[in-house]
Design a protein around this motif. Sequence first.
Motif, short mmCIF file in Angstrom:
data_model
loop_
_atom_site.label_atom_id
_atom_site.label_comp_id
_atom_site.label_asym_id
_atom_site.label_seq_id
_atom_site.Cartn_x
_atom_site.Cartn_y
_atom_site.Cartn_z
N ALA A 119 1.65 9.59 -5.40
CA ALA A 119 1.91 10.92 -4.85
C ALA A 119 3.25 11.50 -5.32
CB ALA A 119 1.87 10.86 -3.33
N ASN A 120 3.88 10.87 -6.27
CA ASN A 120 5.16 11.36 -6.78
C ASN A 120 4.92 12.72 -7.45
OD1 ASN A 120 7.53 11.85 -8.11
ND2 ASN A 120 7.65 9.85 -9.08
N PRO A 121 5.58 13.79 -6.97
CA PRO A 121 5.34 15.13 -7.52
C PRO A 121 5.57 15.22 -9.04
CG PRO A 121 6.62 15.28 -5.51
CD PRO A 121 6.52 13.83 -5.85
N LYS A 122 6.60 14.56 -9.53
CA LYS A 122 6.86 14.61 -10.98
C LYS A 122 5.70 13.98 -11.75
CE LYS A 122 10.29 13.38 -14.48
NZ LYS A 122 9.55 14.07 -15.46
N LYS A 123 5.18 12.87 -11.25
CA LYS A 123 4.05 12.22 -11.91
C LYS A 123 2.81 13.11 -11.86
CE LYS A 123 1.26 7.99 -11.90
NZ LYS A 123 0.05 8.67 -12.21
N LEU A 124 2.58 13.76 -10.72
CA LEU A 124 1.43 14.65 -10.60
C LEU A 124 1.53 15.81 -11.59
CD1 LEU A 124 1.02 14.79 -6.72
CD2 LEU A 124 -0.42 13.57 -8.35
N THR A 173 0.83 -1.21 0.00
CA THR A 173 0.00 0.00 0.00
C THR A 173 0.86 1.25 0.00
OG1 THR A 173 -1.76 -1.16 1.17
CG2 THR A 173 -1.80 1.24 1.25
N LEU A 174 1.92 1.25 0.81
CA LEU A 174 2.82 2.40 0.85
C LEU A 174 3.53 2.61 -0.49
CD1 LEU A 174 4.36 2.08 4.42
CD2 LEU A 174 2.76 3.80 3.59
N ASP A 175 3.91 1.53 -1.14
CA ASP A 175 4.53 1.64 -2.47
C ASP A 175 3.56 2.26 -3.47
OD1 ASP A 175 6.90 0.57 -1.55
OD2 ASP A 175 6.47 -1.46 -2.30
#
Length: 73
Positions: A30-35, A22-24
Amino acid sequence: MARDPDTIQRDIEQARDALASTLDQLSTKANPKKLVDDATTNVKSKFADPRVKAALIGVGVLVAFVVVRRIFR
């Protein structure tokens, strides 16, 4: 009824593995670059819509008209 220590240990390990998974998943989402990439793609797709382009052109023409009119008053 008391539980077997091996069963308890297996349950703990399964819970730990589920939590790690779940944490992974959360860290990936929530990765900022992906967002930022997702938001950029979303905005670009919105601007690619001909209706949005026409509306933006219309607003631009209106703003230009108002500015020119105020300058030459």
